[in-house]
Design an enzyme around this catalytic site. Structure first.
Site: not given
Length: 155
Positions: A65-68, A103
């Site tokens: 779930i890469p996110h930033g 996300l």
């Protein structure tokens, strides 16, 4: 099942070609910017890389779930992809990743960002969901599964 309202039919990629973690992050950044043209692809990619330096977003069971958070973004944005071949992602369980949920959130969206991450995590805990994601025949079927709509509505 939680409904991922921040997904759109265009933010589902059923077959992503990437051989490495870095290439996968570059590809999903490019896909995101196609739908968010106000953002800079390099800035999205760098934001994801910076988050990965804090610790892998590979949560296990072949999922990341890469996110930033990004300035200039006015709403939550999600993108989901299945990779053609799993890639090493330094996941918590050591398994390669073949499903990724991107996300992105506005810079000041602390609570909303966390709620969206929790929503994705709840979805992924649903019995059999990972198998159904992996078995979905195409992007529209995958979108229907993740947004709890019928495939005819997603087409």
């Amino acid at each position: 099942m939680p409904v991922l309202e921040f997904l759109s039919p265009d933010s589902v990629v059923s077959s992503l070609r990437a051989r490495t973690k870095k290439a996968m992050l570059q590809e999903i950044s490019a896909h995101a910017v196609r739908q968010l043209p106000a953002l800079d692809e390099r800035e999205v990619f760098e934001t994801l890389l910076q988050r990965e330096r804090l610790g892998s977003t590979g949560i296990g069971d072949g999922v990341a779930i890469p996110h930033g958070k990004l300035p200039g973004l006015d709403r939550l944005f999600g993108l989901v992809t299945r990779l053609e071949k799993p890639v090493d992602f330094d996941a918590l369980d050591g398994q390669p990743v073949d499903i990724a949920f991107l996300l992105l959130a506005p810079e000041g969206a602390g609570a909303d960002h966390l709620k969206a991450l929790a929503q994705v995590a709840r979805l992924l805990r649903e019995p059999g969901i990972l198998e159904r994601i992996r078995a979905a025949r195409d992007a529209s079927a995958l979108y229907a599964l993740l947004t709890h709509t019928s495939a005819s509505q997603a087409a």
